[in-house]
Motif scaffolding. Sequence first.
Motif, PDB file in Angstrom:
ATOM      1  N   HIS A  19       0.601   3.658  -2.253  1.00  0.00           N
ATOM      2  CA  HIS A  19      -0.319   4.744  -2.675  1.00  0.00           C
ATOM      3  C   HIS A  19       0.413   5.917  -3.332  1.00  0.00           C
ATOM      4  N   ASP A  64       0.791  -1.233   0.000  1.00  0.00           N
ATOM      5  CA  ASP A  64       0.000   0.000   0.000  1.00  0.00           C
ATOM      6  C   ASP A  64       0.829   1.292   0.000  1.00  0.00           C
ATOM      7  N   ASP A  78      -2.362  -1.641  -4.030  1.00  0.00           N
ATOM      8  CA  ASP A  78      -2.421  -0.187  -3.869  1.00  0.00           C
ATOM      9  C   ASP A  78      -1.032   0.416  -4.078  1.00  0.00           C
TER      10      ASP A  78
HETATM   11 FE   LIG Z   1      -4.396   0.953   0.570  1.00  0.00          FE
END
Ligand SMILES: [Fe+2]
Length: 271
Positions: free
Chosen positions: A14, A12, A54
């Motif tokens: 991002h 993740d 992600d």
């Molecule tokens: Fe996430």
Amino acid sequence: MPSPLLIAQLSDPHIGTGPAFLGGRMDTEAALRRAVAHVAALQPAPDLVLLTGDLTDRGTAAEYAVVADALAPLGMPVYAVPGNHDDPTVARNALRRCMPVAPDAPAGACCYTLRVGGLHLIALDTVVPRQSHGALQPDQLAWLARALDARRGEPVLLFMHHPPLPTGIEAMDACSLMEGADALAALVRGHGQVQGLLCGHLHRAVQMQFGGAPLHVAPSVAHQIALDLRPGAPLHARLEPPKISLHRWSPLHGLCTHLSYVEPFGPMIPL
Ligand SMILES: [Fe+2]
């Protein structure tokens, strides 16, 4: 006896949230570059790196270009699965070597198998287009059943984005793996040699059992989700120290999962 396999799991990142993200307090690109530098400096070096989704925030080609550049210092193989913030097609085009989609994968699904040392790894794609929750559709479960059958009696590690079990953080439980979890658990249990399942999405480190196997959810290399188990609790991010998960696997002892802080906490103190 072969040496244990070391797997660094980063989740993740991002990339692409922009400078105003979390009130300007989280630079996700800098966070990913710090995590990569941390992994690159680990001794012994991990045998491979897994990214559990992600990778980006909006799934644009420009964001994946940043991801690819940030991963460049890693000398070991890197493999990834998409998360709900990714665009799986754009991700595959930009990170082709990280997502070697199986020739017999169900249409549109980023699922594949690997063999590293004595361990088989199976990547699953839980993304539901334009939804935050995840699912494993019957065609991917059938593909997984065939992949597990072909590896019966041999150790297998699964990795995917959405956790298939609730954690008590209700707002995240509402967008976990909403379809296919029971069938997945039955496949894991039926194979009998699944060493573990590695997930992301939660932005917190969590350890559970699933289908008789260990299930590990990795923290984010960027921002974490606040630990709030009150019913109906609102979702909050927290800037807790970012971590990676470092899995040590051996045929004899299975999976041992460490959490490794990206930032140093002072010098090593001899004991
Ligand atoms: Fe996430």
